[in-house]
Enzyme design. Structure first.
Site, PDB file in Angstrom:
ATOM      1  N   CYS A 288       0.851  -1.191   0.000  1.00  0.00           N
ATOM      2  CA  CYS A 288       0.000   0.000   0.000  1.00  0.00           C
ATOM      3  C   CYS A 288       0.891   1.247   0.000  1.00  0.00           C
ATOM      4  CB  CYS A 288      -0.949  -0.026   1.204  1.00  0.00           C
ATOM      5  SG  CYS A 288      -0.184   0.440   2.765  1.00  0.00           S
TER       6      CYS A 288
ATOM      7  N   ASP B  89       3.176  14.438   7.969  1.00  0.00           N
ATOM      8  CA  ASP B  89       1.918  14.333   7.232  1.00  0.00           C
ATOM      9  C   ASP B  89       1.918  15.351   6.089  1.00  0.00           C
ATOM     10  OD1 ASP B  89      -1.134  13.095   8.064  1.00  0.00           O
ATOM     11  OD2 ASP B  89      -1.046  14.724   6.584  1.00  0.00           O
TER      12      ASP B  89
ATOM     13  N   HIS C 162       3.112  -4.344   7.002  1.00  0.00           N
ATOM     14  CA  HIS C 162       1.725  -3.912   6.825  1.00  0.00           C
ATOM     15  C   HIS C 162       0.798  -4.496   7.886  1.00  0.00           C
ATOM     16  CE1 HIS C 162      -1.686  -2.319   4.517  1.00  0.00           C
ATOM     17  NE2 HIS C 162      -2.313  -3.392   4.983  1.00  0.00           N
TER      18      HIS C 162
ATOM     19  N   GLY D 148     -13.076   7.716  10.033  1.00  0.00           N
ATOM     20  CA  GLY D 148     -12.569   8.422   8.855  1.00  0.00           C
ATOM     21  C   GLY D 148     -11.187   7.978   8.430  1.00  0.00           C
TER      22      GLY D 148
ATOM     23  N   THR E 138      -8.439   6.883   6.191  1.00  0.00           N
ATOM     24  CA  THR E 138      -8.316   6.966   4.727  1.00  0.00           C
ATOM     25  C   THR E 138      -7.179   6.113   4.189  1.00  0.00           C
ATOM     26  OG1 THR E 138      -6.937   8.945   4.916  1.00  0.00           O
ATOM     27  CG2 THR E 138      -9.299   9.293   4.630  1.00  0.00           C
TER      28      THR E 138
ATOM     29  N   HIS F 114      -3.258   1.370   6.428  1.00  0.00           N
ATOM     30  CA  HIS F 114      -2.000   0.839   6.967  1.00  0.00           C
ATOM     31  C   HIS F 114      -1.889   1.525   8.329  1.00  0.00           C
ATOM     32  CE1 HIS F 114       2.506  -0.253   6.299  1.00  0.00           C
ATOM     33  NE2 HIS F 114       2.427   0.307   7.509  1.00  0.00           N
TER      34      HIS F 114
ATOM     35  N   HIS G 292      -1.390   3.587  11.413  1.00  0.00           N
ATOM     36  CA  HIS G 292      -0.540   4.757  11.637  1.00  0.00           C
ATOM     37  C   HIS G 292      -1.034   5.523  12.839  1.00  0.00           C
ATOM     38  CE1 HIS G 292      -3.725   5.865   8.744  1.00  0.00           C
ATOM     39  NE2 HIS G 292      -3.734   7.069   9.329  1.00  0.00           N
TER      40      HIS G 292
HETATM   41  P1  AMP Z   1      -6.149   8.809   8.312  1.00  0.00           P
HETATM   42  O1  AMP Z   1      -7.206   9.721   7.778  1.00  0.00           O
HETATM   43  O2  AMP Z   1      -6.132   8.687   9.802  1.00  0.00           O
HETATM   44  O3  AMP Z   1      -6.165   7.471   7.604  1.00  0.00           O
HETATM   45  O4  AMP Z   1      -4.774   9.525   8.018  1.00  0.00           O
HETATM   46  C1  AMP Z   1      -4.113   9.440   6.807  1.00  0.00           C
HETATM   47  C2  AMP Z   1      -3.152  10.592   6.795  1.00  0.00           C
HETATM   48  O5  AMP Z   1      -2.160  10.318   5.833  1.00  0.00           O
HETATM   49  C3  AMP Z   1      -3.778  11.935   6.437  1.00  0.00           C
HETATM   50  O6  AMP Z   1      -3.551  12.864   7.478  1.00  0.00           O
HETATM   51  C4  AMP Z   1      -3.053  12.330   5.149  1.00  0.00           C
HETATM   52  O7  AMP Z   1      -2.801  13.717   5.070  1.00  0.00           O
HETATM   53  C5  AMP Z   1      -1.782  11.537   5.244  1.00  0.00           C
HETATM   54  N1  AMP Z   1      -1.138  11.176   3.987  1.00  0.00           N
HETATM   55  C6  AMP Z   1      -1.714  10.607   2.903  1.00  0.00           C
HETATM   56  N2  AMP Z   1      -0.800  10.410   1.941  1.00  0.00           N
HETATM   57  C7  AMP Z   1       0.385  10.869   2.421  1.00  0.00           C
HETATM   58  C8  AMP Z   1       1.701  10.960   1.901  1.00  0.00           C
HETATM   59  N3  AMP Z   1       2.005  10.518   0.660  1.00  0.00           N
HETATM   60  N4  AMP Z   1       2.666  11.492   2.670  1.00  0.00           N
HETATM   61  C9  AMP Z   1       2.372  11.944   3.916  1.00  0.00           C
HETATM   62  N5  AMP Z   1       1.161  11.871   4.463  1.00  0.00           N
HETATM   63  C10 AMP Z   1       0.168  11.364   3.730  1.00  0.00           C
HETATM   64 ZN    ZN Z   2       0.886  -1.120   3.905  1.00  0.00          ZN
END
Ligand code: AMP
Ligand code: ZN
Length: 138
Positions: free
Chosen positions: A29, A55, A71, A117, A119, A122, A124
């Site tokens: 991913c 982020d 993962h 929410g 998105t 993976h 985090h």
């Molecule tokens: P969540 O909504 O908790 O799944 O958080 C996903 C986070 O990943 C969001 O705050 C996005 O801004 C961040 N995000 C998505 N793609 C990237 C990326 N390529 N580099 C850094 N942060 C990212």
């Molecule tokens: Zn992953």
């Protein structure tokens, strides 16, 4: 899927322990790819099992994501077999907070599933700080 050691997943010799050579990890991913260095990020910390980066859409002056390199889909997929890395992440978080100068405090958030929410699927942990944060969490 070509892993960052340039092995083709299923044809890897058994000596290769790189995770994306394992059939289980042939799907990488976006955060798997960031941890592997295949997608650029602003790295703030890395060790054998954990990766942390800024982020891309920060919601506070300091907004860092801490992820396991292997993962795990979300908090819902943490099990006795993979929870050691989660404990390690919670050792790394205060180290990062100190390096970032978050002496006034910070918030750690992990969104799990649709209602939260989430998105990126993976696991985090968001580290948010550098200002007085909103008092409402939900
Ligand atoms: P969540 O909504 O908790 O799944 O958080 C996903 C986070 O990943 C969001 O705050 C996005 O801004 C961040 N995000 C998505 N793609 C990237 C990326 N390529 N580099 C850094 N942060 C990212
Ligand atoms: Zn992953």
């Amino acid at each position: 899927v070509r892993c960052s050691f340039q092995h083709l997943g299923t044809t890897c010799k058994s000596k290769c322990k790189h995770r994306c050579c394992h059939p289980k990890y042939q799907f990488m991913c976006i955060f798997c790819k960031i941890a592997a260095g295949e997608i650029p990020s602003t790295k703030v910390y890395e060790d054998e099992t954990v990766f942390a980066f800024r982020d891309i859409a920060p919601q506070a002056p300091t907004h860092i994501l801490v992820i396991p390199k292997a993962h795990i889909g979300s908090v819902a997929e943490v099990t006795p077999a993979n929870s050691a890395v989660v404990a390690h992440i919670f050792e790394v978080i205060p180290m990062i907070a100190q390096t970032e100068g978050l002496s006034e405090g910070y918030r750690v958030v992990s969104n799990c599933g649709a209602h939260a929410g989430q998105t990126v699927h993976h696991l985090h942990f968001h580290i948010l700080g550098g200002k007085q944060l909103a008092m409402e969490m939900a």
